[in-house]
Design a protein around this motif. Structure first.
Motif, short mmCIF file in Angstrom:
data_model
loop_
_atom_site.label_atom_id
_atom_site.label_comp_id
_atom_site.label_asym_id
_atom_site.label_seq_id
_atom_site.Cartn_x
_atom_site.Cartn_y
_atom_site.Cartn_z
N THR A 1 -4.75 -8.27 3.94
CA THR A 1 -6.38 -7.52 3.18
C THR A 1 -6.95 -6.98 3.49
O THR A 1 -7.32 -5.15 3.30
N ARG B 1 -6.28 -3.79 -5.53
CA ARG B 1 -5.54 -4.44 -6.89
C ARG B 1 -5.63 -5.15 -7.91
O ARG B 1 -5.59 -6.59 -7.75
N THR C 1 -4.97 1.85 -4.06
CA THR C 1 -5.19 1.17 -5.12
C THR C 1 -4.01 1.17 -5.74
O THR C 1 -3.61 2.71 -5.97
N LEU C 2 -3.96 0.00 -6.27
CA LEU C 2 -2.81 -0.49 -6.74
C LEU C 2 -3.46 -0.78 -8.66
O LEU C 2 -3.82 -1.65 -8.47
N THR D 1 -1.02 -8.56 -6.89
CA THR D 1 -2.20 -8.41 -7.37
C THR D 1 -3.69 -9.65 -6.81
O THR D 1 -3.26 -10.18 -6.88
#
Length: 591
Positions: A271, A317, A461-462, A476
């Motif tokens: 991350t 996320r 970015t999700l 996420t």
């Protein structure tokens, strides 16, 4: 164990495919079986064979004498002219069906937001699906077969259905056959997993988590050539052990074996590194929603989103939860710029390159007559994925396409295949902000695992809208919910959301048995009163029907007469409500 139904040397063949070679299997009392496999490998065909909706080419399907089998297929089988109420309970009076706790529970859990007198033909596709599922569940069955029952259910509905199926039969009785791509639901409900592949049905003990472990062991011990698939499932197993420990704490899950298999598997995603890459691609400003509100019709209708203040950062996320109609797709539309707010503003960073994977796949419509090979030929020769160059064809294979399928036309693809192609084209457009709206539609569990693996290394970015709890927890890192039009962060994730909407995460509590303290005289008096109320309700129903007829034939310009008739009708309906309440009280006492 008592045999319910089964198959003996069943062979099924279509013109282009042998679905089953010579399958023999059985379903016993107490079986709770989840069926998994790739799209097109025969999961639905297996359900149809076992429920006698499809005949095998050879072999036979057996069933216990008098067995009651109920099935939910993927096709809509409802009569559009019937009302919702008639579809569920026929012409029975409310006091007749309302005494059944199961029927009340099913109606409350699935269709409480749908008008009882609405015609089925006026409902949306999602509402019709819920009515169809409720129609099945209100009846008594020894075996229930469900084909994708969570389609069109929101997270609360899926949680309710899991609890209902866990409590529907007594222990070691009844049988459940379940085809679903919802891995959380599968793990909650199933105690056995059947994998359909290559013309056979392979059984595994336990739900999805246990199935993943045993499948990894099977591949390792057999030393198969499917190295990519094996590594993918090992990574999935690492997620199950590290990311969702409660799911793998069941006694049947062999934890030591799992730990040994994943000892050298790296974390799902780095991350920190992904955040650095995302910041480099996006800068500090991505998308800000500043005091945004939306209503339908715009500016004057019902509020959908209220005073949303939200800053989406590089590398975030995010999973979005909410009931059907809560405004999740509207929120995505605001982010994407396809919906303008009534008040407030949406600020988009200068370096944002946004892509949307929507529910419909409309962007493939223009390619319907093209062959997949032609679509691939229009792309660059290679793209960087996980630090190495891959061709579009290699990426498509990673998403489950065979090499010989690239000659197919886009318009001829199945729903799942279109979804895979759509995902690949979306990712190859190289966005740095990706919006996924219900990405699990028409996708099998293998495809979901491959998609999650691909997104693990995606630096951007999700934002994901989904009712698939497993997917949200898997890809996420933070979740938000839309509740009463407002956006709320959920530090406790999905469990916190379910607490907020007052839906339990487990099966409903069992009510204690009511003590039988009535004397013989009291019981006789109650039974006599119950019979009297039943006769009164019948008379009231006739009076209400007559009043409706009188109202329909009355001169509509006579407002005084219309008001009087309407008042009389309301009085009769109130009397029915009072009588029915007393009828239910007496029924519970006499049970």
């Amino acid at each position: 164990m008592v045999h319910l139904l089964g198959a003996e040397a069943v062979h099924l063949e279509y013109p282009t495919q042998v679905v089953f070679e010579a399958v023999t299997l059985g379903v016993h009392d107490g079986a709770r079986i989840g069926i998994v496999g790739r799209n097109g490998d025969g999961k639905s065909s297996l359900l149809d064979l076992l429920t006698a909706r499809l005949r095998p080419d050879s072999g036979r399907v057996t069933g216990r004498s008098g067995l009651r089998v109920g099935a939910l297929g993927q096709a809509d089988s409802l009569d559009p002219d019937h009302s919702v109420g008639w579809t569920l309970v026929g012409d029975r009076a409310e006091h007749e069906w309302a005494r059944d706790a199961r029927i009340r529970d099913v109606i409350a859990g699935l269709v409480s937001d749908i008008a009882w007198d609405a015609a089925v033909g006026t409902l949306s596709g999602g509402q019709r699906r819920r009515v169809q599922l409720a129609q099945l569940l209100v009846d008594e069955w020894d075996v229930i077969a469900l084909d994708e029952p969570t389609n069109h259910l929101d997270l609360e509905g899926i949680t309710w259905l899991a609890g209902h199926l866990q409590q529907r039969w007594a222990r070691n009785s009844g049988g459940l056959l379940l085809v679903t791509h919802d891995r959380w639901f599968l793990d909650e409900v199933a105690t056995t997993t059947w994998e359909v592949h290559d013309g056979v049905v392979e059984p595994f003990e336990g739900g999805y988590a246990a199935y993943v472990l045993q499948r990894v062991e099977r591949d390792r011990l057999a030393a198969t050539a499917e190295a990519k698939r094996q590594n993918l499932m090992r990574k999935e197993l690492a997620w199950l052990r590290r990311g969702a420990p409660a799911r793998t704490s069941k006694p049947k899950f062999r934890i030591e074996a799992a730990n040994q298999l994943i000892a050298d598997v790296p974390p799902l995603r780095n991350t920190v590194e992904l955040a650095k890459l995302a910041t480099a691609r996006l800068g500090k400003d991505v998308i800000d929603l500043l005091d945004v509100s939306v209503s339908y019709p715009p500016g004057e209708g019902q509020p959908v989103l209220r005073e949303i203040e939200w800053r989406i950062g590089p590398g975030d996320r995010i999973g979005i939860l909410g009931a059907n109609g809560a405004g999740k797709s509207t929120l995505l539309g605001l982010i994407a710029g396809s919906i303008r707010p009534d008040t407030g503003r949406v600020k988009c960073g200068k370096t944002v390159r946004l892509a949307v994977l929507d529910q419909l796949g409309d962007d493939l419509g223009a390619l319907a007559d093209d062959r997949i090979a032609d679509v691939l030929a229009g792309l660059r020769g290679s793209y960087e994925v996980e630090g190495r160059d891959v061709t579009p064809t290699q990426l498509l294979e990673r998403l489950g396409f065979a090499r010989d399928q690239v000659s197919a036309r886009v318009g001829d693809l199945s729903g799942g295949q279109r979804r895979r192609l759509q995902l690949m084209l979306t990712l190859l457009s190289e966005p740095n902000v990706l919006l996924l709206d219900e990405p699990t539609n028409d996708v099998d569990t293998d495809m979901l695992t491959a998609t999650e693996d691909l997104l693990d290394s995606w630096a951007g970015t999700l934002v994901v809208v989904s009712h698939d709890r497993y997917l949200l927890e898997r890809i996420t890192d933070q979740q938000y919910a839309i509740l009463d039009g407002r956006l709320r962060q959920l530090p406790g994730g999905v469990d916190e959301y379910l607490r907020l909407v007052d839906r339990p995460t487990g099966p409903p509590p069992v009510e204690p048995t009511r003590p039988q303290t009535m004397s013989g005289a009291q019981r006789r008096a109650a039974e006599k009163e119950l019979a009297a109320i039943s006769r009164q309700l019948t008379r009231l129903a006739d009076q209400i029907a007559a009043k409706h007829t009188e109202l329909a034939g009355h001169d509509q310009s006579d407002h005084v007469g219309i008001t009087r008739l309407t008042r009389d009708l309301r009085t009769l309906e109130d009397e029915v409500s009072t009588r029915e309440s007393r009828w239910l009280e007496l029924s519970e006492v006499l049970e």
